[in-house]
Motif scaffolding. Sequence first.
Motif, short mmCIF file in Angstrom:
data_model
loop_
_atom_site.label_atom_id
_atom_site.label_comp_id
_atom_site.label_asym_id
_atom_site.label_seq_id
_atom_site.Cartn_x
_atom_site.Cartn_y
_atom_site.Cartn_z
N PHE A 8 0.81 -1.22 0.00
CA PHE A 8 0.00 0.00 0.00
C PHE A 8 0.84 1.27 0.00
N SER A 9 2.07 1.20 0.52
CA SER A 9 2.91 2.39 0.57
C SER A 9 3.35 2.85 -0.82
N GLU A 10 3.15 2.00 -1.82
CA GLU A 10 3.44 2.41 -3.19
C GLU A 10 2.51 3.54 -3.64
N PHE A 11 1.42 3.74 -2.92
CA PHE A 11 0.42 4.74 -3.31
C PHE A 11 0.36 5.93 -2.37
N GLY A 12 1.23 5.97 -1.37
CA GLY A 12 1.26 7.12 -0.48
C GLY A 12 1.75 6.75 0.90
N ASP A 13 1.68 7.74 1.79
CA ASP A 13 2.15 7.55 3.16
C ASP A 13 1.13 6.79 3.98
N VAL A 14 1.51 5.58 4.40
CA VAL A 14 0.65 4.74 5.23
C VAL A 14 0.89 5.08 6.69
N VAL A 15 -0.20 5.36 7.41
CA VAL A 15 -0.12 5.72 8.82
C VAL A 15 -0.15 4.48 9.70
N GLU A 16 -1.05 3.54 9.35
CA GLU A 16 -1.22 2.36 10.19
C GLU A 16 -1.76 1.20 9.35
N VAL A 17 -1.30 -0.01 9.69
CA VAL A 17 -1.80 -1.24 9.07
C VAL A 17 -2.19 -2.18 10.21
N THR A 18 -3.41 -2.72 10.13
CA THR A 18 -3.89 -3.65 11.14
C THR A 18 -4.54 -4.83 10.46
N ILE A 19 -4.10 -6.03 10.78
CA ILE A 19 -4.75 -7.25 10.29
C ILE A 19 -5.46 -7.90 11.47
N ILE A 20 -6.72 -8.25 11.28
CA ILE A 20 -7.48 -8.92 12.31
C ILE A 20 -7.17 -10.42 12.19
N GLU A 21 -6.43 -10.94 13.14
CA GLU A 21 -5.95 -12.32 13.06
C GLU A 21 -7.10 -13.32 13.00
N GLY A 22 -6.95 -14.30 12.12
CA GLY A 22 -7.92 -15.36 12.00
C GLY A 22 -9.22 -14.97 11.32
N LYS A 23 -9.30 -13.76 10.78
CA LYS A 23 -10.53 -13.29 10.15
C LYS A 23 -10.38 -13.05 8.66
N GLY A 24 -9.16 -12.91 8.16
CA GLY A 24 -8.96 -12.72 6.73
C GLY A 24 -9.22 -11.31 6.24
N PHE A 25 -9.17 -10.34 7.12
CA PHE A 25 -9.30 -8.95 6.68
C PHE A 25 -8.50 -8.04 7.59
N GLY A 26 -8.35 -6.80 7.13
CA GLY A 26 -7.61 -5.82 7.91
C GLY A 26 -7.91 -4.42 7.44
N PHE A 27 -7.13 -3.48 7.92
CA PHE A 27 -7.34 -2.08 7.61
C PHE A 27 -6.01 -1.40 7.33
N VAL A 28 -6.04 -0.47 6.39
CA VAL A 28 -4.86 0.34 6.08
C VAL A 28 -5.31 1.79 6.13
N GLU A 29 -4.58 2.60 6.88
CA GLU A 29 -4.91 4.02 6.98
C GLU A 29 -3.81 4.84 6.32
N PHE A 30 -4.25 5.76 5.46
CA PHE A 30 -3.33 6.64 4.74
C PHE A 30 -3.31 8.03 5.36
#
Length: 92
Positions: free
Chosen positions: A23-45
């Motif tokens: 995701f950092s290829e597209f800008g400054d990433v502030v935070e990355v969170t993966i919810i373990e065992g759920k198959g999804f997460g969040f990326v904040e720019f």
Amino acid sequence: MAKRLYVGNLNYRTTEDTLGDIFSEFGDVVEVTIIEGKGFGFVEFESEEDAKEAIENLNGEEVDGRRIRVDVARSRPQRSGGGGYRDNDDRW
């Protein structure tokens, strides 16, 4: 447009570092969170423009053998306290 993105259909082996790098290829990433065992997460720019560009370029792309879904993260619905004791009377 929001700066926080939902990233779904993740391989359980995908790490926060991997997502951050992609995701950092597209800008400054502030935070990355993966919810373990759920198959999804969040990326904040840092900016909405970068988040929009990431959605346009990464939605449907393959990461660790899975086609990921990238979209604007929705805020969590407010949950009531619920589940408590209710007196069994006839007022209802």
